[in-house]
Write an enzyme that holds these catalytic residues in place. Structure first.
Site, PDB file in Angstrom:
ATOM      1  N   ASP A  36      38.703  22.453  24.523  1.00 18.16           N
ATOM      2  CA  ASP A  36      39.635  22.538  23.394  1.00 18.16           C
ATOM      3  C   ASP A  36      39.015  21.867  22.172  1.00 18.16           C
ATOM      4  O   ASP A  36      38.641  20.699  22.231  1.00 18.16           O
ATOM      5  CB  ASP A  36      40.944  21.839  23.794  1.00 18.16           C
ATOM      6  CG  ASP A  36      41.912  21.719  22.627  1.00 18.16           C
ATOM      7  OD1 ASP A  36      41.833  22.546  21.709  1.00 18.16           O
ATOM      8  OD2 ASP A  36      42.743  20.792  22.657  1.00 18.16           O
ATOM      9  N   ASP A  76      44.989  20.872  20.510  1.00 11.97           N
ATOM     10  CA  ASP A  76      46.311  21.390  20.899  1.00 11.97           C
ATOM     11  C   ASP A  76      46.425  21.572  22.413  1.00 11.97           C
ATOM     12  O   ASP A  76      47.435  22.043  22.922  1.00 11.97           O
ATOM     13  CB  ASP A  76      46.631  22.697  20.163  1.00 11.97           C
ATOM     14  CG  ASP A  76      45.747  23.856  20.603  1.00 11.97           C
ATOM     15  OD1 ASP A  76      44.787  23.623  21.386  1.00 11.97           O
ATOM     16  OD2 ASP A  76      46.001  24.991  20.162  1.00 11.97           O
ATOM     17  N   ASP A 107      38.217  44.470  35.448  1.00 13.86           N
ATOM     18  CA  ASP A 107      39.211  43.916  36.359  1.00 13.86           C
ATOM     19  C   ASP A 107      39.787  45.002  37.266  1.00 13.86           C
ATOM     20  O   ASP A 107      40.043  46.120  36.817  1.00 13.86           O
ATOM     21  CB  ASP A 107      40.335  43.303  35.502  1.00 13.86           C
ATOM     22  CG  ASP A 107      41.394  42.619  36.329  1.00 13.86           C
ATOM     23  OD1 ASP A 107      41.061  41.680  37.056  1.00 13.86           O
ATOM     24  OD2 ASP A 107      42.572  43.033  36.256  1.00 13.86           O
ATOM     25  N   HIS A 130      42.029  49.711  41.748  1.00 12.28           N
ATOM     26  CA  HIS A 130      43.427  50.104  41.580  1.00 12.28           C
ATOM     27  C   HIS A 130      43.628  51.145  40.486  1.00 12.28           C
ATOM     28  O   HIS A 130      44.755  51.578  40.260  1.00 12.28           O
ATOM     29  CB  HIS A 130      44.280  48.877  41.245  1.00 12.28           C
ATOM     30  CG  HIS A 130      44.308  47.860  42.338  1.00 12.28           C
ATOM     31  ND1 HIS A 130      45.049  48.027  43.485  1.00 12.28           N
ATOM     32  CD2 HIS A 130      43.662  46.675  42.475  1.00 12.28           C
ATOM     33  CE1 HIS A 130      44.874  46.976  44.277  1.00 12.28           C
ATOM     34  NE2 HIS A 130      44.032  46.144  43.689  1.00 12.28           N
ATOM     35  N   GLU A 158      35.108  44.428  39.522  1.00 10.86           N
ATOM     36  CA  GLU A 158      35.779  43.668  40.571  1.00 10.86           C
ATOM     37  C   GLU A 158      36.322  44.660  41.588  1.00 10.86           C
ATOM     38  O   GLU A 158      37.353  45.293  41.368  1.00 10.86           O
ATOM     39  CB  GLU A 158      36.934  42.842  39.989  1.00 10.86           C
ATOM     40  CG  GLU A 158      37.622  41.996  41.055  1.00 10.86           C
ATOM     41  CD  GLU A 158      39.082  41.690  40.738  1.00 10.86           C
ATOM     42  OE1 GLU A 158      39.651  40.800  41.390  1.00 10.86           O
ATOM     43  OE2 GLU A 158      39.680  42.347  39.871  1.00 10.86           O
TER      44      GLU A 158
HETATM   45 CA    CA Z   1      42.710  24.609  21.080  1.00 16.15          CA
HETATM   46 CA    CA Z   2      46.360  52.308  38.605  1.00 16.05          CA
END
Ligand code: CA
Ligand code: CA
Length: 666
Positions: free
Chosen positions: A56, A60, A362, A366, A404
């Site tokens: 960071d 924050d 990703d 699927h 993946e």
């Molecule tokens: Ca930040």
């Molecule tokens: Ca799908």
């Protein structure tokens, strides 16, 4: 040919010295982390980084682009030549896999300029940037889904699988992607709007009984409101409400064509200043939804808002639950010309132009629901070729892309038809067994078997090897937080064929169970502690981070100064990989004596790594709890690259202590 060999040899002798130390090193002891000059990073090591919890920069509590940029020295010292960033787009969730808009960056992480500055600074250090791209689904809050929910009039409606009757629609071929896929996962969604945006023709007929309003879609030119104040017939259309005077076109008949943008509908008024005394005309209760082209009865008694549409309850398909609707690319033969494919590709083009070097894709098994079918690899080839076409306009190499495919190696293999790289989940599956069962003799055979499967599909497959990732229980938990095992896991990862990934915190020995093991995923996504625990980016983890991990003692600073730390083992073994061609680009082959047939030395995992330039290394790990003495006549033991634990050579005999590893150049 072997010009870089000098460095690891020097390193190895240093290591041998420090591995003999008994006492922990004072945290104050200065140790300069290795840094890399151009050309030294041959190992293709990628670091998987969670933007929200890595570093960071502005206090924050949420990790950001500038935070990553400020820690590139660390990643350089760790020897990584690429970073896989968690999704960088705006999203509802903290993890970002429910993308709202692929063409922008999440403002929590900084601006697009900050992102560009990160890319440029990373490139200065020979570190590539890979973006996480989610092709299977978007977030429910995605700008495309918001459009799709307007109903069939929206050009985005068909970008998702939205249906009032999924069973019938699947059976009748409305959704080619889902053909034969039943029941699937469907969730309620309200489709359609009470409002309308577009050009409409209005006709009010007060000449008979009942009085009526007819609204039709129109191609005619829009009109300005009538300025003839003798006409007292008005429309009141949505927000911001304004009385629009109509034109008299017959006895008690009034008309006008308008461009409307109404969130709800319309009322008819016979006064532009008063709503009282029967001047407001709406619809009878229960009959207030317009059908375009059909007269609607007007009533001044209990006048209801006249609505342009009637939302209906439908369902959408989402493999990952009710907040992530799956995208509809249609039949794979048409996918490359589908709306969502083209729109996604356009956003990918933008990031490639900005300097992004590749993508991690990703959940690719699927995209088409049949995870072992032909469709997903074929789709991924279309996607790869489309992105590569853009990439090749500004690069002389092909774009990197890793999928993946969370399955066993034999099921992953067909995906190499579409992509140059896929994660190898079996690598960790086998390795954790090796380390916990203290049985190494089958490891090389298993791994070589997987690579044969991949090579039967693609010429030069690139298995992305790894321990665990952000969706799995941490390696340290599975290895009982046993430091010796964790160090050896690193040594295996850096000496095997493939391109290794290090997951944020793995190099520090972070532990944690994921949701499949009864905890929550945030527990395996803990922030890096740099110098002080108070600096850790815990702000986006919903309070679920593990306080016992966020301590000064586990910090990068502490582990860097401790020669016995896991982090130091990572530094040593990533450097060995990066500077030894046989390790970085070699192919595995079996050792003649210490292999799967030698079950009397079952704790030993041994193999050769041979690169295309002819350089060769012997890799030996003893995962047992006792020292082994190995007869290595026929191998050269005088050129040691790197070691872990206790290693001693006498002639052609090698004594390898418990949980010890070594690499010799041949
Ligand atoms: Ca930040
Ligand atoms: Ca799908």
């Amino acid at each position: 040919m072997k010009k870089i060999i000098l460095v690891p040899v020097i390193l190895a002798s240093l290591l041998l010295t420090i591995s003999c130390r008994k006492d922990p090193v004072s945290p104050d002891e200065k140790w300069v982390a290795p840094s890399y000059s151009s050309g030294e990073k041959q190992g293709n090591i990628t670091y998987q980084l969670l933007i929200y919890s890595f570093a960071d920069s502005d206090g924050d509590g949420i990790g950001d682009f500038n935070g990553i940029r400020s820690r590139l020295d660390y990643l350089d010292a760790l020897g990584v030549s690429a970073i896989w960033l968690s999704p960088a787009h705006p999203a509802d969730s903290y993890h970002g896999y429910d993308v709202q808009d692929y063409s922008t960056v999440n403002p929590k992480y900084g601006t697009e300029e900050d992102f560009k500055a990160l890319i440029d600074a990373a490139h200065e250090k020979d570190i590539k940037i890979y973006m996480d791209y989610v092709l299977n689904h978007t977030g429910k809050g995605n700008i495309w889904f918001t459009e799709a929910k307007k109903g069939r009039s929206s050009d985005k409606f068909g970008w998702y699988h939205i249906s009032a009757d999924p069973v019938t629609d699947i059976a009748t071929g409305v959704f080619p992607m889902l053909s034969g896929y039943y029941p699937g996962e469907w969730y309620d969604v309200t489709v359609g709007e009470i409002g309308y945006t577009g050009r409409l023709h209005f006709k009010v007929d007060f000449s008979g009984s009942p009085k009526t309003l007819t609204v039709s879609r129109s191609e005619a030119e829009a009109q300005s409101p009538n300025s003839d104040t003798s006409v007292s017939m008005f429309l009141w259309i949505g927000e911001p409400g304004k009385a629009v005077r109509m034109y008299r076109t017959g006895t008690d008949v009034y008309e006008i064509t308008l461009d409307v943008d109404s969130p709800w509908g319309v009322l008819v008024r016979t006064s532009d200043t008063s709503w009282d005394g029967g001047t407001k005309w709406g619809a009878p209760r229960g009959a207030n939804v317009l059908t375009f082209g059909q007269p609607l009865t007007l009533s001044t008694d209990d006048a209801q808002d006249i609505l342009f549409g009637s939302p209906s309850q439908m369902k959408f398909q989402g493999a990952f639950g009710s907040w992530m609707p799956d995208l509809n690319f249609g039949a794979v033969s048409d996918a490359a010309s589908s709306g969502p494919f083209l729109a996604l590709a356009e956003t990918a083009d933008k990031w490639i132009s900005l300097g992004v070097d590749g993508f991690r894709l990703d959940a690719v098994k699927h995209i088409y629901p049949n995870e072992r079918g032909e469709e997903n690899p074929a789709f991924l080839k279309l996607w790869y070729d489309r992105c590569n076409e853009t990439f090749r306009k500004t690069h002389s190499t092909d774009i990197y892309m890793v999928g993946e495919v969370w399955m066993d190696a034999s099921s992953v293999a067909p995906y190499y038809k579409g992509l140059p790289a896929c994660f190898e989940f079996d690598f960790w599956d086998r390795l954790k067994w090796v380390l916990n069962q203290r049985t190494g003799c089958y490891f090389a055979k298993d791994l070589m078997g997987y690579r044969e499967l991949y090579r039967s599909v693609r010429n030069a497959p690139v298995p992305a090897t790894k321990l665990t990732n952000h969706d799995e229980t941490r390696a340290a938990t599975i290895l009982d937080r046993n430091l010796a095992k964790l160090k050896q896991a690193a040594a295996f990862l850096m000496t095997a064929e493939g391109e290794p990934y290090i997951y944020q915190g793995e190099e520090l020995g972070y532990w944690g169970k994921d949701s499949d093991d009864g905890d929550c995923d945030e527990k395996v996504r803990t922030p890096i502690v740099w110098e002080k625990a108070t600096d850790a980016a815990t702000g986006d983890l919903n309070g679920h981070f593990d306080m016992t991990l966020v301590t000064d003692e586990i910090s990068v600073a502490h582990q860097t100064s401790d020669s016995g730390s896991l982090l130091r083992t990572y530094f040593d073994w990533t450097r060995a990989r990066n500077t030894t061609p046989a390790l970085s680009s070699g192919k595995m082959s079996a050792h003649g004596r210490y292999n799967e047939s030698n079950t009397s030395d079952s704790s030993v995992a041994a193999w050769y790594m041979t690169s295309s330039d002819g350089s060769k290394a012997l890799v030996i790990h003893n995962v047992g709890q006792s020292e082994v003495t190995l007869d290595l006549s026929g191998d050269k033991l005088d050129n040691q690259v790197v070691s872990l634990g206790s290693v001693s050579v006498s002639g052609s005999s090698l004594k390898l202590g418990a949980s010890s590893s070594v690499v010799f150049l041949q």
